[in-house]
Design an enzyme around this catalytic site. Structure first.
Site, PDB file in Angstrom:
ATOM      1  CD  GLU A   1       3.864 -50.133 -41.990  1.00  8.70           C
ATOM      2  OE1 GLU A   1       3.236 -50.852 -41.219  1.00  8.70           O
ATOM      3  OE2 GLU A   1       3.689 -50.147 -43.224  1.00  8.70           O
TER       4      GLU A   1
ATOM      5  CG  HIS B   1      -6.866 -28.229 -22.357  1.00  9.05           C
ATOM      6  ND1 HIS B   1      -7.170 -27.274 -21.414  1.00  9.05           N
ATOM      7  CD2 HIS B   1      -7.045 -27.627 -23.568  1.00  9.05           C
ATOM      8  CE1 HIS B   1      -7.546 -26.160 -22.022  1.00  9.05           C
ATOM      9  NE2 HIS B   1      -7.465 -26.344 -23.334  1.00  9.05           N
TER      10      HIS B   1
ATOM     11  CE  LYS C   1       2.355 -59.093 -40.307  1.00  9.04           C
ATOM     12  NZ  LYS C   1       2.451 -58.888 -41.735  1.00  9.04           N
TER      13      LYS C   1
HETATM   14  O1  PA5 Z   1       1.608 -50.433 -45.504  1.00 10.27           O
HETATM   15  C1  PA5 Z   1       1.709 -51.634 -45.464  1.00 10.27           C
HETATM   16  O2  PA5 Z   1       2.257 -52.283 -46.356  1.00 10.27           O
HETATM   17  C2  PA5 Z   1       1.105 -52.415 -44.305  1.00 10.27           C
HETATM   18  O3  PA5 Z   1       0.613 -51.577 -43.327  1.00 10.27           O
HETATM   19  C3  PA5 Z   1      -0.022 -53.299 -44.794  1.00 10.27           C
HETATM   20  O4  PA5 Z   1      -0.976 -52.514 -45.431  1.00 10.27           O
HETATM   21  C4  PA5 Z   1      -0.654 -54.074 -43.638  1.00 10.27           C
HETATM   22  O5  PA5 Z   1       0.310 -54.809 -42.954  1.00 10.27           O
HETATM   23  C5  PA5 Z   1      -1.743 -54.996 -44.142  1.00 10.27           C
HETATM   24  O6  PA5 Z   1      -1.234 -55.889 -45.084  1.00 10.27           O
HETATM   25  P1  PA5 Z   1      -2.175 -56.655 -46.094  1.00 10.27           P
HETATM   26  O7  PA5 Z   1      -2.816 -55.664 -46.975  1.00 10.27           O
HETATM   27  O8  PA5 Z   1      -1.270 -57.589 -46.827  1.00 10.27           O
HETATM   28  O9  PA5 Z   1      -3.191 -57.409 -45.260  1.00 10.27           O
END
Ligand code: PA5
Length: 435
Positions: free
Chosen positions: A286, A307, A421
């Protein structure tokens, strides 16, 4: 005393090549440090091991004690950065079969709200049965679909099991300090609430209440975890790449990427660390995968995956490099006994320990993969305990921030996560997403 050593001996790069990045690294270091305390920048994790909220930390410990006393099951509801860190630490530092242990002192811990499978929830409800339960809902935005669905289901489950008042005492919320649907609900219902600081993004939040409450419920010493992170904060504060192994890791992976090694495989020889790898994959995926750039973060568990993936790594497309985590001192060990008949032909390892054999498998694999054209970075962790893991977490977070900056992306946003989303909401008819 630090628990981490990093070897770049088998990367095929010499120090001179790394030094060419000195200026860029110093600039990246300054860019992070200059905004470390700025509420509007996502760099709050940088000084967190020093600056964490001590009052909240004590409240986390108190809540964990209550949960340990009144709950046989603890549910952690969250997705992405709101659950991976807790799961990584808990699974790394507890019994491999934690949830199956008899005579428990701490609750069984299940992670939910990280998918939309009805089977997952129904199976979990079957496992919980009549056991006493508490839940921790973790969501910074408070609106993420997966945890929101799970919370709706388990809130109702708790309210019908215990009645509204007792259910309130068993629901713990970790969210933004003032915004969002979850915060509003927490205020109305007077749930015990913990804060995800504004300037810390989900994937950098494991050392906030996001990770700390579940980790403390599992009986792990969160003081030691923070102490380890503080060791790393001090150790890797040197801005000169020559003296900073964390920055050398960031630079090395960028050089390898430029040379066509576009996939990094984080390799472990300890199955307990499987979710540590998942946490690492999210952190780097990310943070760096944007603007059509970024090293693809993959994971492998050896010797298991030798394996399955071993063939590809040895002999497939040559776009790979490996970062291996080796644990120097095993937590436990088993001596392999001599067998008089030796029918299985295994006496060549008789009187050796399993850890010794595991290490030889690692050395042999590293050697084979290097000769197959897969450069290797070796991270040696002295032992697998809370202190060492806290240090390793900080090492990877800091390296990720610096690496993203060298790559030329913003390592603290995740615009790409929104695309699925929007489509999903349109298909589900969510108001405001019609077109
Ligand atoms: O690292 C990040 O920002 C994302 O992976 C969020 O943690 C994830 O999308 C969950 O979001 P939220 O904490 O708003 O539910």
């Amino acid at each position: 005393m630090s628990n981490i050593k990093v070897s770049f001996e088998n990367t095929g790069l010499d120090k001179e090549e790394l030094m060419k990045y000195s200026e860029q690294v110093e600039q990246a270091h300054d860019e992070l440090h200059n905004v470390a305390d700025d509420e509007n920048e996502f760099v709050g994790w940088l000084h967190l091991p020093t600056n964490y909220d001590k009052e909240e930390f004590e409240r986390i410990k108190k809540s964990a004690e209550k949960i340990k006393k009144d709950s046989e099951v603890f549910l952690v509801i969250g997705i992405g950065g709101s659950y991976l860190g807790a799961r990584a630490v808990i699974e790394s530092l507890t019994n491999t079969f934690y949830n199956l242990l008899p005579n428990r002192k701490t609750p069984q811990i299940f992670f939910v709200g990280n998918n939309i499978s009805p089977n997952y929830i129904n199976d979990l409800l079957e496992c919980i049965g009549n056991k006493d339960i508490s839940i921790n809902v973790i969501s910074k935005s408070g609106t993420t679909t997966e945890p929101a669905i799970a919370f709706r289901i388990f809130r109702e489950f708790l309210e019908s099991k215990y009645g509204i008042d007792e259910a309130r005492r068993r629901i713990y919320i970790t969210t933004d300090k003032e915004k969002g649907a979850l915060k509003k609900l927490a205020n109305e219902e007077e749930y015990e609430t913990f804060v995800i600081p504004d300037n810390i993004g989900g994937r950098y939040s494991v050392l906030t209440a996001v990770g700390l409450l579940p980790i403390a419920v599992a009986g792990i010493d969160i003081d030691k975890l923070m102490f380890g992170a503080k060791t790393a904060e001090d150790k890797y504060n040197e801005k000169t790449v020559k003296y900073n192994e964390c920055y050398q890791y960031a630079v090395t992976r960028n050089i390898l990427d430029k040379r066509g090694k576009t996939t990094e495989i984080l390799v472990n020889y300890e199955p307990k660390m499987q979710y540590f790898t998942e946490w690492w994959k999210q952190l780097y995926g990310e943070s760096e995968g944007k603007d059509h750039k970024g090293i693809f973060p993959a994971g492998a568990m050896f010797t298991t995956d030798l394996h399955s993936l071993g063939q590809y790594i040895q002999d497939g497309k040559r776009n790979l490099f490996e970062t291996v985590i080796s644990i120097e001192e095993p937590e436990t060990d088993i001596k392999i006994k001599k067998d008089a008949d030796n029918v299985d032909g295994l006496n060549f390892v008789a009187d050796k320990t399993m850890d010794y054999v595991n290490k030889k498998a690692m050395e042999g694999t590293i050697e084979a993969h290097i000769s197959g054209g897969v450069p290797n970075i070796l991270i040696t962790l002295k032992k697998l305990d809370a202190e060492a893991l806290g240090e390793l977490i900080y090492f990877f977070e800091l390296a990720c921030g610096i690496s993203g900056k060298i790559l030329g992306v913003n390592p603290f946003n995740q615009p790409g996560v929104e695309a699925y989303k929007k489509n999903m909401f349109r298909l589900l008819g969510k108001p405001g997403y019609e077109s």
